[in-house]
Design an enzyme around this catalytic site. Structure first.
Site, PDB file in Angstrom:
ATOM      1  N   THR A   1      -1.488  -1.440   9.381  1.00 21.29           N
ATOM      2  CA  THR A   1      -0.965  -2.434   8.283  1.00 21.29           C
ATOM      3  C   THR A   1      -0.941  -1.082   6.872  1.00 21.29           C
ATOM      4  O   THR A   1      -1.537  -0.291   7.328  1.00 21.29           O
ATOM      5  CB  THR A   1      -0.736  -3.626   7.513  1.00 21.29           C
ATOM      6  OG1 THR A   1      -2.575  -2.925   6.380  1.00 21.29           O
ATOM      7  CG2 THR A   1      -1.366  -4.169   8.920  1.00 21.29           C
ATOM      8  N   CYS A   2       0.479  -1.124   6.640  1.00 22.41           N
ATOM      9  CA  CYS A   2       0.597  -0.751   4.737  1.00 22.41           C
ATOM     10  C   CYS A   2       0.483  -1.428   3.847  1.00 22.41           C
ATOM     11  O   CYS A   2       1.106  -1.438   2.972  1.00 22.41           O
ATOM     12  CB  CYS A   2       1.865   0.484   4.785  1.00 22.41           C
ATOM     13  SG  CYS A   2       2.850   1.067   5.899  1.00 22.41           S
ATOM     14  N   SER A   3      -0.631  -2.430   4.294  1.00 24.39           N
ATOM     15  CA  SER A   3      -0.865  -3.390   2.848  1.00 24.39           C
ATOM     16  C   SER A   3      -2.339  -2.969   2.347  1.00 24.39           C
ATOM     17  O   SER A   3      -3.153  -2.465   3.387  1.00 24.39           O
ATOM     18  CB  SER A   3      -1.281  -4.984   3.660  1.00 24.39           C
ATOM     19  OG  SER A   3      -1.579  -6.241   3.268  1.00 24.39           O
TER      20      SER A   3
ATOM     21  N   GLY B   1       0.602  -1.090   0.640  1.00 27.82           N
ATOM     22  CA  GLY B   1       0.220  -0.279  -0.061  1.00 27.82           C
ATOM     23  C   GLY B   1       0.680   1.431  -0.009  1.00 27.82           C
ATOM     24  O   GLY B   1       0.164   2.165  -0.319  1.00 27.82           O
TER      25      GLY B   1
END
Length: 476
Positions: A439-441, A381
């Site tokens: 998260t960075c997803s 992301g």
């Protein structure tokens, strides 16, 4: 649950007019880049060596029957400059660019008969790849060398080789573009990677104010003296401007092209302004919104130590303690304490145990009311993979996934399992009133699916609270 990927894309909160402006900015910046590409000076020799060593560690390995270019196993000798943060960033960016185009660059080398007709040793293959990428990016023009620059024999050898094959390399690149019906090799990249680069070229910079050392008003005044102007939007890409973020009151936004100029300002050198991805600021502000004055915080998988420092700054006027678990070595303690002292942070306590090995009844954590869980994730992301790897101390192997714009199902399954174990473990801390999961997803398997699965095995009274910018502003 706070899913930072949505904030990084910010498509739901950006008007169609702003999106149009961003697209035009990206196109204009690409035109500017194209118009001046012939004037690119290249890099110092040691940057090529550093990039080659990075590429050697992250390159895609092919099955034996498909190997046409052999790579050595030994890294090239690197210089003392390798410790410099700005040089590291340049080296990683060059290595990552070469990784994205590895197949194309290898094909060009074979099609132009550099391989296997020359007798270049295997340990220079990675250097050839990164230097070829830069050579074609300069439209096969010569480097502009500084008079006082130290030369490296391996770099000079590879450079002479590439120049001697200049015409054949250019012809091979042209054939490659025709084969893929592409205006440039950029257009051969997967669509997901090109979209990622589009976001990276249009998204602004974020920096949070260290209010332990300076007030926001003092920062505004200092920036004004440096020629910066406060505006409501930073879409004025050619101006020295900044804006205050609408979600996090202590976060400033700058046009991305100003980074080098900003780094020379004392505000950044003195830890008064800290560059960091907005997702991390959203995470700590989400925690702050849930705290009472004397509540403690447990931080898990923090990545960048700046995230810990920001949490400390936000709770500076509280009696809260911030426990950080998983500090792998006690040898790191002096360096970290020195960093936190420079930043004015005083309420941080480091735990050397991994989170999974800490029991919920641990006497040190009985006042913990909020757990901030920043699990290792695919990171797909984020818009700037190199910044993510360097700032969050992530595994460089993730650059392989970034270069393809996707992650393998096996790796996604492993990450999701780790995330599930950490989230369910966090829920065992019954005295904690909230878990902030960030998260960075972009994958549901690392976000909603994990939270839903964890909740199925917990007390039915536990509920998920999705991140809401409006709710956060009301809490603040």
């Amino acid at each position: 649950m706070l899913n930072s990927a949505s904030e990084l894309e910010f498509s739901n909160q950006t008007s169609s007019e702003e999106i149009s402006q961003l697209s035009s900015l990206e196109l204009s910046s690409r035109e500017k880049s194209s118009s001046c590409s012939a004037e690119k000076p290249g890099y110092p020799d040691f940057i090529y060596v550093m990039a080659a060593n990075i590429f050697q560690g992250i390159r895609f390995e092919k099955s034996p029957e498909k190997v046409l270019i052999k790579y050595g196993n030994e890294p090239l000798p690197s210089s003392s400059e390798s410790e410099d943060e700005s040089f590291q960033r340049l080296s990683y960016e060059l290595a990552f660019s070469a990784l994205k185009y590895q197949d194309i660059l290898e094909s060009i080398l074979i099609d132009s008969y550099i391989f296997p007709s020359t007798t270049i040793p295997d340990h220079l293959s990675s250097l050839i790849i990164v230097m070829l990428y830069d050579f074609q990016d300069r439209k096969f023009q010569a480097r502009l060398l500084s008079d006082n620059e130290d030369s490296i024999s391996e770099v000079q050898e590879v450079e002479n080789l590439l120049h001697s094959f200049k015409t054949k390399l250019a012809a091979s690149l042209a054939r490659c573009r025709i084969k893929h019906d592409a205006l440039s090799i950029y257009h051969i990249l997967p669509e997901t990677v090109r979209k990622q680069e589009l976001r990276a070229s249009t998204l602004p910079l974020y920096a949070w104010v260290n209010t332990c050392k300076v007030s926001p008003e003092e920062v505004y005044s200092n920036l004004k003296k440096k020629g910066y102007h406060k505006v409501k939007s930073v879409l004025h890409i050619d101006d020295k401007v900044f804006a205050v973020d609408k979600h996090c009151y202590d976060v400033l936004i700058f046009p991305s092209h100003l980074k080098n100029d900003l780094l020379s300002i004392d505000l950044f050198k003195d830890y008064k302004l800290i560059f960091q991805d907005k997702s991390r600021s959203l995470a700590v502000h989400s925690v702050k919104a849930l705290l009472n004055m004397d509540d403690d915080i447990l931080m898990v998988n923090t990545g960048s130590w700046y995230t810990v420092a920001h949490m400390s700054v936000l709770t500076n006027n509280n009696t809260s303690k911030i426990f950080v678990c998983g500090v792998e070595s006690q040898a790191k303690d002096p360096d970290l304490k020195n960093l936190f002292t420079k930043m004015g942070c005083k309420n941080i306590e480091m735990l050397h145990e991994t989170f999974i090995n800490i029991e919920s009844k641990d006497h040190r954590l009985q006042k913990v009311k909020v757990i901030l869980l920043l699990p290792r994730c695919s990171g797909l992301g984020v818009s700037n993979p190199v910044e993510f790897i360097l700032n969050e101390h992530e595994d460089t192997d993730l650059l392989k996934d970034f270069s393809q714009g996707r992650i393998s199902e096996d790796k996604l399954h492993v990450l999701a399992q780790q995330q599930y174990e950490q989230l369910t473990h966090a829920m065992k801390f019954t005295k904690a009133q909230a878990v902030v999961y960030c998260t960075c997803s972009v994958y549901p398997e690392e976000n909603e699916a994990i939270v839903k699965k964890a909740l199925e095995f917990q007390d039915p009274g536990i509920k998920v609270q999705p991140y809401s910018g409006t709710h956060l502003r009301q809490c603040l």
